[in-house]
Design a protein around this motif. Structure first.
Motif, PDB file in Angstrom:
ATOM      1  N   GLY A  21      66.341  30.190 -68.602  1.00 42.02           N
ATOM      2  CA  GLY A  21      66.789  30.852 -67.381  1.00 42.02           C
ATOM      3  C   GLY A  21      65.674  31.627 -66.706  1.00 42.02           C
ATOM      4  N   LEU A  22      64.880  32.328 -67.494  1.00 38.55           N
ATOM      5  CA  LEU A  22      63.739  33.073 -66.927  1.00 38.55           C
ATOM      6  C   LEU A  22      62.719  32.123 -66.314  1.00 38.55           C
ATOM      7  N   ARG A  25      64.203  30.812 -63.104  1.00 35.64           N
ATOM      8  CA  ARG A  25      64.167  31.863 -62.079  1.00 35.64           C
ATOM      9  C   ARG A  25      62.777  31.979 -61.479  1.00 35.64           C
ATOM     10  N   SER A  26      61.746  31.904 -62.327  1.00 38.33           N
ATOM     11  CA  SER A  26      60.379  32.009 -61.800  1.00 38.33           C
ATOM     12  C   SER A  26      60.053  30.814 -60.904  1.00 38.33           C
ATOM     13  N   ARG A  28      62.239  29.142 -59.132  1.00 41.36           N
ATOM     14  CA  ARG A  28      63.013  29.347 -57.901  1.00 41.36           C
ATOM     15  C   ARG A  28      62.311  30.343 -56.985  1.00 41.36           C
ATOM     16  N   LYS A  29      61.871  31.442 -57.562  1.00 42.37           N
ATOM     17  CA  LYS A  29      61.195  32.460 -56.752  1.00 42.37           C
ATOM     18  C   LYS A  29      59.876  31.930 -56.200  1.00 42.37           C
ATOM     19  N   GLN A  35      69.199  32.186 -54.714  1.00 43.11           N
ATOM     20  CA  GLN A  35      70.135  31.466 -55.581  1.00 43.11           C
ATOM     21  C   GLN A  35      71.089  30.624 -54.739  1.00 43.11           C
ATOM     22  N   THR A  51      73.197  31.868 -60.958  1.00 41.16           N
ATOM     23  CA  THR A  51      73.115  33.156 -61.647  1.00 41.16           C
ATOM     24  C   THR A  51      73.349  32.974 -63.139  1.00 41.16           C
ATOM     25  N   GLU A  54      70.445  31.091 -64.831  1.00 43.11           N
ATOM     26  CA  GLU A  54      69.276  31.959 -64.993  1.00 43.11           C
ATOM     27  C   GLU A  54      69.496  33.041 -66.052  1.00 43.11           C
TER      28      GLU A  54
END
Length: 104
Positions: A21-22, A25-26, A28-29, A35, A51, A54
């Motif tokens: 998930g981390l 998330r990285s 995605r950012k 999201q 959500t 992640e």
């Protein structure tokens, strides 16, 4: 009735899902996506699914791996899937690729 404590293997899998998930998330950012935008890009109705992915509560379904890779701007889909497999199914990953740790 009392709940049985989670086994060490279950705890390890939960930790790997959190790490996945981390990592997601990285990605995605780095891709500059919210999201909500990612959910829309991969065909998910609720952004809260992102959500939960992640947070390590859910995992990406295999039939959506390619859509996630494309939405996140990942050009090497096979490497993306291999990385996901290292988190989601480390036993099969190790059998196929020989390394037991996720490669970042």
């Amino acid at each position: 009735m009392t709940a049985e404590p989670q086994s060490s293997a279950a705890n390890d899998m939960a930790e790997l899902r959190r790490e996945a998930g981390l990592w997601l998330r990285s990605l995605r950012k780095d891709a500059g996506l919210s999201q909500r935008a990612l959910a829309e890009a991969v065909g998910l109705y609720y952004y809260t699914t992102i959500t939960q992915i992640e947070a390590g509560k859910l995992r990406i379904q295999p039939d959506r791996y390619e859509a996630f890779a494309q939405a996140l701007g990942v050009t090497d889909t096979q490497t993306f899937i291999k990385q996901l497999m290292s988190y989601y199914d480390p036993v099969t990953h190790k059998a196929l690729f020989g390394d037991s740790e996720p490669s970042e």
